[in-house]
Design a protein around this motif. Structure first.
Motif, PDB file in Angstrom:
ATOM      1  N   ASP A   1       0.794  -1.225  -0.356  1.00  0.00           N
ATOM      2  CA  ASP A   1      -0.359  -0.252  -0.081  1.00  0.00           C
ATOM      3  C   ASP A   1       1.051   1.074   0.082  1.00  0.00           C
ATOM      4  N   HIS A   2       1.804   1.026   0.498  1.00  0.00           N
ATOM      5  CA  HIS A   2       3.513   1.901   0.788  1.00  0.00           C
ATOM      6  C   HIS A   2       4.215   1.340   0.416  1.00  0.00           C
ATOM      7  N   PHE A   3       5.654   2.645  -0.077  1.00  0.00           N
ATOM      8  CA  PHE A   3       6.815   2.621   0.091  1.00  0.00           C
ATOM      9  C   PHE A   3       7.249   3.615   0.709  1.00  0.00           C
ATOM     10  N   GLU A   4       9.170   3.556   1.610  1.00  0.00           N
ATOM     11  CA  GLU A   4       9.462   4.714   1.903  1.00  0.00           C
ATOM     12  C   GLU A   4      10.706   4.483   0.455  1.00  0.00           C
ATOM     13  N   LEU A   5      11.192   5.967   0.590  1.00  0.00           N
ATOM     14  CA  LEU A   5      12.941   5.926   0.219  1.00  0.00           C
ATOM     15  C   LEU A   5      13.405   6.598   1.511  1.00  0.00           C
ATOM     16  N   GLU A   6      14.152   6.374   2.462  1.00  0.00           N
ATOM     17  CA  GLU A   6      14.917   7.225   2.921  1.00  0.00           C
ATOM     18  C   GLU A   6      15.515   8.494   2.859  1.00  0.00           C
ATOM     19  N   ASN A   7      16.117   8.423   1.694  1.00  0.00           N
ATOM     20  CA  ASN A   7      17.207   9.868   0.947  1.00  0.00           C
ATOM     21  C   ASN A   7      16.070  10.514   0.059  1.00  0.00           C
ATOM     22  N   GLU A   8      15.055  11.489  -0.136  1.00  0.00           N
ATOM     23  CA  GLU A   8      14.789  11.712  -1.557  1.00  0.00           C
ATOM     24  C   GLU A   8      14.690  13.833  -2.432  1.00  0.00           C
ATOM     25  N   GLU A   9      15.286  13.571  -3.251  1.00  0.00           N
ATOM     26  CA  GLU A   9      14.439  15.237  -3.348  1.00  0.00           C
ATOM     27  C   GLU A   9      12.925  15.600  -2.723  1.00  0.00           C
ATOM     28  N   MET A  10      12.267  17.170  -2.446  1.00  0.00           N
ATOM     29  CA  MET A  10      11.131  17.642  -2.337  1.00  0.00           C
ATOM     30  C   MET A  10      10.446  17.416  -3.251  1.00  0.00           C
ATOM     31  N   TYR A  11       9.548  17.165  -3.921  1.00  0.00           N
ATOM     32  CA  TYR A  11       9.280  17.608  -4.850  1.00  0.00           C
ATOM     33  C   TYR A  11       7.451  18.137  -4.171  1.00  0.00           C
ATOM     34  N   GLY A  12       6.957  19.338  -4.734  1.00  0.00           N
ATOM     35  CA  GLY A  12       5.375  19.893  -3.558  1.00  0.00           C
ATOM     36  C   GLY A  12       4.859  20.334  -4.234  1.00  0.00           C
ATOM     37  N   GLU A  13       3.318  20.267  -4.365  1.00  0.00           N
ATOM     38  CA  GLU A  13       2.623  21.336  -5.073  1.00  0.00           C
ATOM     39  C   GLU A  13       2.531  22.698  -5.396  1.00  0.00           C
ATOM     40  N   PRO A  14       1.594  23.123  -5.495  1.00  0.00           N
ATOM     41  CA  PRO A  14       1.018  23.308  -6.728  1.00  0.00           C
ATOM     42  C   PRO A  14       2.264  22.577  -7.894  1.00  0.00           C
ATOM     43  N   PHE A  15       1.425  21.203  -8.861  1.00  0.00           N
ATOM     44  CA  PHE A  15       2.274  21.260 -10.127  1.00  0.00           C
ATOM     45  C   PHE A  15       1.744  21.493 -10.932  1.00  0.00           C
ATOM     46  N   GLY A  16       2.218  22.461 -12.008  1.00  0.00           N
ATOM     47  CA  GLY A  16       1.480  22.815 -12.888  1.00  0.00           C
ATOM     48  C   GLY A  16       1.920  21.986 -13.744  1.00  0.00           C
ATOM     49  N   ILE A  17       0.933  20.748 -14.026  1.00  0.00           N
ATOM     50  CA  ILE A  17       0.533  19.227 -15.191  1.00  0.00           C
ATOM     51  C   ILE A  17      -1.082  19.790 -15.156  1.00  0.00           C
ATOM     52  N   PRO A  18      -2.119  19.602 -16.555  1.00  0.00           N
ATOM     53  CA  PRO A  18      -2.774  19.008 -16.644  1.00  0.00           C
ATOM     54  C   PRO A  18      -3.071  17.946 -16.109  1.00  0.00           C
ATOM     55  N   GLU A  19      -4.896  17.896 -15.539  1.00  0.00           N
ATOM     56  CA  GLU A  19      -5.522  17.189 -14.416  1.00  0.00           C
ATOM     57  C   GLU A  19      -5.241  15.530 -15.309  1.00  0.00           C
ATOM     58  N   PRO A  20      -3.978  14.761 -14.197  1.00  0.00           N
ATOM     59  CA  PRO A  20      -4.398  13.440 -14.790  1.00  0.00           C
ATOM     60  C   PRO A  20      -5.552  12.585 -15.264  1.00  0.00           C
ATOM     61  N   MET A  21      -5.263  11.632 -16.103  1.00  0.00           N
ATOM     62  CA  MET A  21      -6.044  10.499 -16.524  1.00  0.00           C
ATOM     63  C   MET A  21      -5.934   9.756 -15.246  1.00  0.00           C
ATOM     64  N   GLU A  22      -5.399   9.771 -14.854  1.00  0.00           N
ATOM     65  CA  GLU A  22      -4.518   8.686 -13.502  1.00  0.00           C
ATOM     66  C   GLU A  22      -4.310   8.916 -12.188  1.00  0.00           C
ATOM     67  N   THR A  23      -4.075   9.113 -11.278  1.00  0.00           N
ATOM     68  CA  THR A  23      -2.724   9.540  -9.886  1.00  0.00           C
ATOM     69  C   THR A  23      -3.125   7.621  -9.434  1.00  0.00           C
ATOM     70  N   VAL A  24      -1.517   7.182  -9.866  1.00  0.00           N
ATOM     71  CA  VAL A  24      -1.590   6.051  -8.868  1.00  0.00           C
ATOM     72  C   VAL A  24      -0.545   5.927  -7.588  1.00  0.00           C
ATOM     73  N   PHE A  25       0.087   7.167  -7.815  1.00  0.00           N
ATOM     74  CA  PHE A  25       0.972   6.920  -6.638  1.00  0.00           C
ATOM     75  C   PHE A  25       0.802   8.881  -6.116  1.00  0.00           C
ATOM     76  N   VAL A  26       0.668   9.034  -4.827  1.00  0.00           N
ATOM     77  CA  VAL A  26       0.769   9.816  -4.123  1.00  0.00           C
ATOM     78  C   VAL A  26       1.579  10.210  -3.111  1.00  0.00           C
ATOM     79  N   SER A  27       3.118  11.534  -3.364  1.00  0.00           N
ATOM     80  CA  SER A  27       3.942  10.798  -2.018  1.00  0.00           C
ATOM     81  C   SER A  27       3.541  11.731  -1.182  1.00  0.00           C
ATOM     82  N   TRP A  28       4.162  12.311   0.182  1.00  0.00           N
ATOM     83  CA  TRP A  28       4.580  12.473   1.501  1.00  0.00           C
ATOM     84  C   TRP A  28       5.868  12.694   1.795  1.00  0.00           C
ATOM     85  N   PHE A  29       6.562  13.692   2.390  1.00  0.00           N
ATOM     86  CA  PHE A  29       7.683  13.881   2.783  1.00  0.00           C
ATOM     87  C   PHE A  29       7.309  14.742   4.088  1.00  0.00           C
ATOM     88  N   GLN A  30       8.871  14.498   4.482  1.00  0.00           N
ATOM     89  CA  GLN A  30       9.076  14.654   5.765  1.00  0.00           C
ATOM     90  C   GLN A  30       8.331  16.390   6.445  1.00  0.00           C
TER      91      GLN A  30
END
Length: 261
Positions: free
Chosen positions: A144-173
């Motif tokens: 249901d979820h998995f973690e990456l110990e170290n990554e660069e943060m990307y945050g909303e708002p994300f300037g893309i068109p409305e997706p056909m499907e959203t498969v993953f949503v990320s949370w950061f520290q």
């Protein structure tokens, strides 16, 4: 027949940054290709920015089922001609998987038609990726979820068109969230954007990430015959076998009257 896949890498950080070179001694593109090639149904090769035509001559693209794209530091160095060449093949049916900073690549912005801007912070934070579509083929075999110990943060708002499907949503520290796995259809081509993959972290060595990429290649593959010249709109009259209206009119009127009898 296996899915013919090309992993395109900018191959800049690996040449200039020892940290990146130590993590990916053969390049991120080769690491990704090696992970894909563990699946018997996929045959993956690589191409880089520095090669003639960026390693993507028309003949090669026409024989490519799915193209993966990783870029970051040299988006502006990518030829506009190659961008249009890739876009046309996507419209014709080639699958495209855009990785990490490829959100700002010319090809992704070209296909999205939006700025594709976002917020970011490089602080080696934990990233937790949540499945938002459990039964999606790209999520096959994942928890249901998995973690990456170290990554660069990307945050909303994300300037893309409305997706056909959203498969993953990320949370950061830091508390930010981000749509990290989204799908689109462009012409006959399937497009998937997948966020993780900052060059100074071993993201592409992660087993879950590799599973996502293998699944994504299979999802993006369109087995139908490639459309020829998909961007050429027809501008010719349509020949018809219908009789002239002056001859059809009385017949249609008569048929209507008979229908009421």
């Amino acid at each position: 027949m296996s899915i013919r896949t090309v992993v395109w890498g900018e191959n800049v950080h690996e040449q200039k940054n020892k940290v990146v070179a130590d993590i990916y001694p053969t390049g991120m593109h080769q690491c990704i290709a090696d992970a894909l090639n563990t699946d018997e149904g996929i045959t993956a090769t690589t191409a880089t920015l520095q090669e003639p035509e960026h390693g993507l001559p028309l003949e090669r693209l026409q024989e490519t089922d799915v193209l993966l794209w990783w870029g970051h530091a040299a988006h502006g160095d990518v030829s506009d001609e190659i961008v249009e060449r890739v876009a046309e093949q996507v419209h014709a049916g080639m699958g495209l998987i855009v990785l990490h900073s490829g959100h700002f690549a010319k090809i992704f912005k070209r296909l999205m038609g939006t700025p594709c801007n976002l917020t970011w912070r490089e602080a080696g934070e934990r990233e937790r990726l949540w499945l938002t579509s459990r039964n999606h083929p790209i999520a096959a075999g994942l928890p249901d979820h998995f973690e990456l110990e170290n990554e660069e943060m990307y945050g909303e708002p994300f300037g893309i068109p409305e997706p056909m499907e959203t498969v993953f949503v990320s949370w950061f520290q830091g508390g930010e969230v981000f749509r990290s796995g989204v799908t689109y259809k462009r012409g006959a081509g399937n497009v998937f954007y997948f966020r993780p993959g900052h060059e100074t972290y071993p993201t592409y060595h992660d087993a879950n990430v590799q599973t996502v990429l293998r699944n994504a290649v299979k999802w993006a593959h369109n087995p139908a015959k490639r459309i020829e010249k998909p961007n050429d709109a027809p501008n010719v009259p349509v020949e018809t076998a219908l009789e002239p209206i002056e001859e059809r009119g009385p017949k249609l009127h008569q048929a209507g009257e008979e229908g009421y009898k």
